[in-house]
Scaffold this active site. Structure first.
Site, PDB file in Angstrom:
ATOM      1  N   ASN A 167       0.831  -1.259  -0.037  1.00 26.17           N
ATOM      2  CA  ASN A 167      -0.189   0.045  -0.038  1.00 26.17           C
ATOM      3  C   ASN A 167       1.100   1.271  -0.092  1.00 26.17           C
ATOM      4  O   ASN A 167       1.482   1.620   1.063  1.00 26.17           O
ATOM      5  CB  ASN A 167      -0.634   0.012   1.156  1.00 26.17           C
ATOM      6  CG  ASN A 167      -1.927   1.206   1.481  1.00 26.17           C
ATOM      7  OD1 ASN A 167      -1.901   1.861   0.416  1.00 26.17           O
ATOM      8  ND2 ASN A 167      -2.537   1.330   2.565  1.00 26.17           N
ATOM      9  N   TRP A 168       1.141   1.714  -1.173  1.00 26.19           N
ATOM     10  CA  TRP A 168       2.058   3.076  -1.294  1.00 26.19           C
ATOM     11  C   TRP A 168       1.509   4.321  -0.948  1.00 26.19           C
ATOM     12  O   TRP A 168       2.176   5.139  -0.693  1.00 26.19           O
ATOM     13  CB  TRP A 168       2.249   3.263  -2.749  1.00 26.19           C
ATOM     14  CG  TRP A 168       3.479   2.026  -3.085  1.00 26.19           C
ATOM     15  CD1 TRP A 168       3.993   0.923  -2.460  1.00 26.19           C
ATOM     16  CD2 TRP A 168       4.013   1.772  -4.702  1.00 26.19           C
ATOM     17  NE1 TRP A 168       4.549   0.091  -3.101  1.00 26.19           N
ATOM     18  CE2 TRP A 168       4.714   0.506  -4.345  1.00 26.19           C
ATOM     19  CE3 TRP A 168       3.574   2.534  -5.721  1.00 26.19           C
ATOM     20  CZ2 TRP A 168       5.537   0.091  -5.543  1.00 26.19           C
ATOM     21  CZ3 TRP A 168       4.490   2.011  -7.020  1.00 26.19           C
ATOM     22  CH2 TRP A 168       5.316   0.774  -6.765  1.00 26.19           C
ATOM     23  N   LYS A 169       0.298   4.194  -0.573  1.00 27.11           N
ATOM     24  CA  LYS A 169      -0.536   5.317   0.016  1.00 27.11           C
ATOM     25  C   LYS A 169      -0.420   6.513  -0.988  1.00 27.11           C
ATOM     26  O   LYS A 169      -0.085   6.240  -2.324  1.00 27.11           O
ATOM     27  CB  LYS A 169      -0.211   5.592   1.450  1.00 27.11           C
ATOM     28  CG  LYS A 169      -0.455   4.688   2.287  1.00 27.11           C
ATOM     29  CD  LYS A 169      -0.315   4.720   3.736  1.00 27.11           C
ATOM     30  CE  LYS A 169      -0.595   3.425   4.471  1.00 27.11           C
ATOM     31  NZ  LYS A 169      -0.324   3.624   5.974  1.00 27.11           N
ATOM     32  N   HIS A 191      -9.951   1.074   4.438  1.00 30.15           N
ATOM     33  CA  HIS A 191      -8.740   1.265   5.255  1.00 30.15           C
ATOM     34  C   HIS A 191      -8.755   2.270   6.359  1.00 30.15           C
ATOM     35  O   HIS A 191      -9.799   3.333   6.140  1.00 30.15           O
ATOM     36  CB  HIS A 191      -7.754   1.945   4.112  1.00 30.15           C
ATOM     37  CG  HIS A 191      -6.046   1.859   4.822  1.00 30.15           C
ATOM     38  ND1 HIS A 191      -5.740   2.928   5.728  1.00 30.15           N
ATOM     39  CD2 HIS A 191      -5.219   1.051   4.770  1.00 30.15           C
ATOM     40  CE1 HIS A 191      -4.360   2.751   6.227  1.00 30.15           C
ATOM     41  NE2 HIS A 191      -4.212   1.455   5.693  1.00 30.15           N
ATOM     42  N   GLU A 194      -7.554   4.838   7.238  1.00 29.65           N
ATOM     43  CA  GLU A 194      -7.292   6.172   6.879  1.00 29.65           C
ATOM     44  C   GLU A 194      -8.431   6.725   6.185  1.00 29.65           C
ATOM     45  O   GLU A 194      -8.984   7.861   6.267  1.00 29.65           O
ATOM     46  CB  GLU A 194      -5.864   6.380   6.012  1.00 29.65           C
ATOM     47  CG  GLU A 194      -4.682   6.164   7.118  1.00 29.65           C
ATOM     48  CD  GLU A 194      -3.370   5.537   6.515  1.00 29.65           C
ATOM     49  OE1 GLU A 194      -3.351   5.619   5.169  1.00 29.65           O
ATOM     50  OE2 GLU A 194      -2.718   5.190   7.184  1.00 29.65           O
ATOM     51  N   GLU A 211      -5.846  -4.647  10.767  1.00 27.58           N
ATOM     52  CA  GLU A 211      -4.798  -3.452  10.897  1.00 27.58           C
ATOM     53  C   GLU A 211      -5.143  -3.006  12.219  1.00 27.58           C
ATOM     54  O   GLU A 211      -6.238  -2.001  12.059  1.00 27.58           O
ATOM     55  CB  GLU A 211      -4.692  -2.686   9.709  1.00 27.58           C
ATOM     56  CG  GLU A 211      -4.431  -3.395   8.416  1.00 27.58           C
ATOM     57  CD  GLU A 211      -3.841  -2.264   7.347  1.00 27.58           C
ATOM     58  OE1 GLU A 211      -2.553  -2.552   7.008  1.00 27.58           O
ATOM     59  OE2 GLU A 211      -4.526  -1.153   6.985  1.00 27.58           O
ATOM     60  N   GLY A 241       1.942   2.375  10.816  1.00 27.74           N
ATOM     61  CA  GLY A 241       3.127   3.382  10.686  1.00 27.74           C
ATOM     62  C   GLY A 241       3.627   3.835  12.037  1.00 27.74           C
ATOM     63  O   GLY A 241       4.352   4.903  11.972  1.00 27.74           O
ATOM     64  N   SER A 250       3.065  -1.958  10.603  1.00 29.04           N
ATOM     65  CA  SER A 250       4.484  -1.889  10.692  1.00 29.04           C
ATOM     66  C   SER A 250       5.327  -3.454  10.432  1.00 29.04           C
ATOM     67  O   SER A 250       5.991  -4.022  11.059  1.00 29.04           O
ATOM     68  CB  SER A 250       4.748  -1.698  12.300  1.00 29.04           C
ATOM     69  OG  SER A 250       4.338  -0.422  12.515  1.00 29.04           O
ATOM     70  N   GLY A 255       4.882   1.475   4.929  1.00 27.48           N
ATOM     71  CA  GLY A 255       6.054   1.852   4.858  1.00 27.48           C
ATOM     72  C   GLY A 255       7.085   1.134   4.115  1.00 27.48           C
ATOM     73  O   GLY A 255       8.093   1.631   3.382  1.00 27.48           O
TER      74      GLY A 255
HETATM   75  P1  PGA Z   1       2.580   0.580   7.576  1.00 24.89           P
HETATM   76  O1  PGA Z   1       1.060   0.732   7.079  1.00 24.89           O
HETATM   77  O2  PGA Z   1       3.167  -0.865   7.276  1.00 24.89           O
HETATM   78  O3  PGA Z   1       3.456   1.691   7.224  1.00 24.89           O
HETATM   79  O4  PGA Z   1       2.458   0.397   9.317  1.00 24.89           O
HETATM   80  C1  PGA Z   1       0.116  -0.365   6.821  1.00 24.89           C
HETATM   81  C2  PGA Z   1      -1.007   0.033   6.256  1.00 24.89           C
HETATM   82  O5  PGA Z   1      -1.598   1.329   6.396  1.00 24.89           O
HETATM   83  O6  PGA Z   1      -1.683  -0.777   5.448  1.00 24.89           O
END
Ligand code: PGA
Length: 271
Positions: free
Chosen positions: A12-14, A98, A100, A171, A177, A217, A239
């Site tokens: 997931n490159w966001k 997600h 977010e 998640e 993150g 993470s 990340g």
């Molecule tokens: P992260 O993000 O690996 O940077 O914790 C995961 C995600 O939000 O899908």
């Protein structure tokens, strides 16, 4: 990880990487990875880079996905992207719900459920994300929060699952993150709960077949222990997927399930 479920790792490159940066990253990943992977691998760049990244995956085993979509096929929805548009540029997967999207953009259970159904109807595989905040965990609400996200997110989904696939992603929001990964045991406890809910909400036959990713993470040094748990079938990686070296190191640490693969390359994408 269970031998009967092929592990799936999605990047997931966001909202990161310009078009040229996305293409360079995808090319570096494919060349460092080579022709085999123990896991199915999906790259999810920002919308505007999906087509360029997809082209550069044409001879590789990697698949392409999106990070979100609207549920309607077309219409007056300024700024939105439809499932039909994603199919047209050869997307196989779409991340939905997600945390977010839920917290920063106010996406409701109902809205996410409409997207899950639309993805299935258009031949896209939804990756439906669920997870609790740190406060909810501390108040012993993890299971109730997740059970509501599943119940509302999967409403009327069962009839659409004939010969179609869906992936779940657990998640914990406190692990996204932050560098604070759930312990393999903490994650397994929730994954087992999710699988038991899938048996109730969908049916007993589907539940053991559905892959449940862990996200939050995930790095090259914790992927193997997470995947050693029986109900953890892959990872949604933020990340650590933004750099080819770290992502490929992570992919190479996915244990090879000998009974599933005998060194056969995975099917290439349609490009
Ligand atoms: P992260 O993000 O690996 O940077 O914790 C995961 C995600 O939000 O899908």
């Amino acid at each position: 990880m269970n031998m009967s479920r092929k592990p799936i790792i999605a990047a997931n490159w966001k909202m990161n990487k310009t078009r040229s940066e996305s293409v360079s990253l995808a090319s570096a990943i494919t060349s460092l990875l080579g022709p085999y992977s123990a896991a199915e691998v999906v790259l999810c760049p920002p919308f505007v880079n999906i087509e360029s990244v997809g082209r550069c995956l044409s001879d590789s085993i990697l698949k392409i996905g999106a990070q979100n979509m609207h549920f309607d096929s077309a219409g007056a929805f300024t700024g939105e992207i439809s499932p039909k548009m994603l199919k047209d540029i050869h997307c196989s997967y779409v991340i939905l719900g997600h945390s977010e999207r839920r917290s920063l953009f106010g996406e409701s259970h109902h809205f996410i459920n409409q997207k899950v159904k639309a993805a299935l109807c258009h031949g896209l595989i939804p990756i439906l994300c669920v997870g609790e905040t740190i406060t909810e965990r501390e108040n012993n609400q993890t299971f109730s929060v997740i059970s509501e996200q599943l119940e509302k997110g999967l409403q009327e989904v069962l009839p659409l699952l004939q010969n179609r696939d869906i992936v779940l992603a657990y998640e914990p929001i406190w692990a996204i993150g932050t560098g604070k990964v759930a312990t393999p045991e903490e994650a397994q406890e929730v994954h087992a709960f999710i699988r038991s809910q899938l048996a109730l909400l969908l049916n007993q036959d589907y539940a053991p077949k559905i892959r449940i990713q862990y996200g939050g993470s995930v790095k090259s040094d914790n992927i193997a222990t997470l995947l050693s748990q029986p109900d953890i079938d892959g990872a949604l990686v933020g990340g650590a997927s933004l750099e080819a070296d770290s992502f490929v190191r992570l992919l190479k640490n996915v244990p090879i399930p000998a009974t599933v693969f005998s060194g056969e390359p995975l099917r290439p994408t349609l490009f």
